[in-house]
Design a protein around this motif. Structure first.
Motif, PDB file in Angstrom:
ATOM      1  N   UNK A 199      81.078  13.402  46.089  1.00 38.17           N
ATOM      2  CA  UNK A 199      81.723  14.335  45.176  1.00 38.17           C
ATOM      3  C   UNK A 199      81.052  14.270  43.812  1.00 38.17           C
ATOM      4  N   UNK A 200      80.745  15.445  43.256  1.00 37.46           N
ATOM      5  CA  UNK A 200      80.070  15.546  41.964  1.00 37.46           C
ATOM      6  C   UNK A 200      80.945  16.287  40.955  1.00 37.46           C
ATOM      7  N   UNK A 201      80.941  15.799  39.738  1.00 36.57           N
ATOM      8  CA  UNK A 201      81.671  16.423  38.655  1.00 36.57           C
ATOM      9  C   UNK A 201      80.866  17.586  38.074  1.00 36.57           C
ATOM     10  N   UNK A 202      81.566  18.658  37.716  1.00 37.19           N
ATOM     11  CA  UNK A 202      80.957  19.791  37.011  1.00 37.19           C
ATOM     12  C   UNK A 202      81.369  19.667  35.548  1.00 37.19           C
ATOM     13  N   UNK A 203      80.442  19.263  34.699  1.00 39.49           N
ATOM     14  CA  UNK A 203      80.785  18.957  33.303  1.00 39.49           C
ATOM     15  C   UNK A 203      81.127  20.204  32.502  1.00 39.49           C
TER      16      UNK A 203
END
Length: 207
Positions: free
Chosen positions: A142-146
């Motif tokens: 899972x990757x964060x969208x800043x």
């Protein structure tokens, strides 16, 4: 907005593996599942969570809009995933939840906002998927969208991968859960897939 709807019962188990165990897990799944090339079983999905705020006494409605970053021409997917009933699931090997999936056109997000749904969060899931008959296994980081909508610079939120094994059925039958549990037992000790109490996770995250 065009749509094709399907409502099913999803049987599922969840777990996680560290980066160091990814290769072993993929190797095990390649032996257990249907053949596929490495390039064909990768995925990168952008998922946006929308919530319709409830009136007094009502329950909030959460919907998920998902699109593929690997195949921009593919239809968007609108998903509703119900909560698993922790009490009725105690006697079962796996968890179940209602799952409604709708394939839509690419104006989905605009359509939801016009209906009154508000943006809550978004993330990018990158990883691999495998199939064994009706069983589907996904390994996702899972990757964060800043910055909202910026899918070009995702940031991984941990050093582990979420692993989920699931089967979607149009009817409820215990044999489906038994088959899923038997399959996931073959993944031990690389990963332990089990029933997860999401209420505890939510509570700990809000302390």
């Amino acid at each position: 907005m065009s749509a094709v709807r399907s409502q099913h019962i999803e049987y599922f188990l969840q777990g996680s593996v560290e980066d160091s165990s990814l290769g072993s897990l993929r190797h095990r799944l390649k032996g257990l599942c249907e053949p596929c090339t490495a390039s064909h079983n990768k995925f990168a999905d952008h998922e946006i969570v929308y919530v319709l705020k409830p009136y007094q006494g009502a329950t909030a409605v959460t919907l998920r809009a998902r699109c593929s970053l690997d195949a921009p021409g593919m239809p968007w997917q609108l998903r509703y995933v119900g909560e698993a009933d922790q009490f009725s699931e105690k006697s079962k090997n796996v968890m179940t939840r209602t799952c409604v999936e709708v394939m839509t056109s690419d104006n989905l997000t605009t359509f939801l906002e016009e209906l009154g749904f508000g943006f809550e969060s978004e993330y990018i899931a990158k990883g691999y998927y495998f199939k064994k008959g009706d069983i589907r296994v996904t390994i996702s980081k899972i990757h964060r969208v800043s910055t909202r909508g910026d899918t070009e610079h995702p940031e991984a939120i941990s050093s582990s991968y979420l692993v989920e094994a699931s089967v979607i059925s149009s009817v409820q039958q215990n044999s489906v859960g038994d088959e899923l549990k038997a399959f996931t037992d073959n993944l031990k000790p690389v990963v332990l897939l089990e029933k997860v109490d999401h209420r505890k996770i939510y509570s700990s995250g809000n302390k």
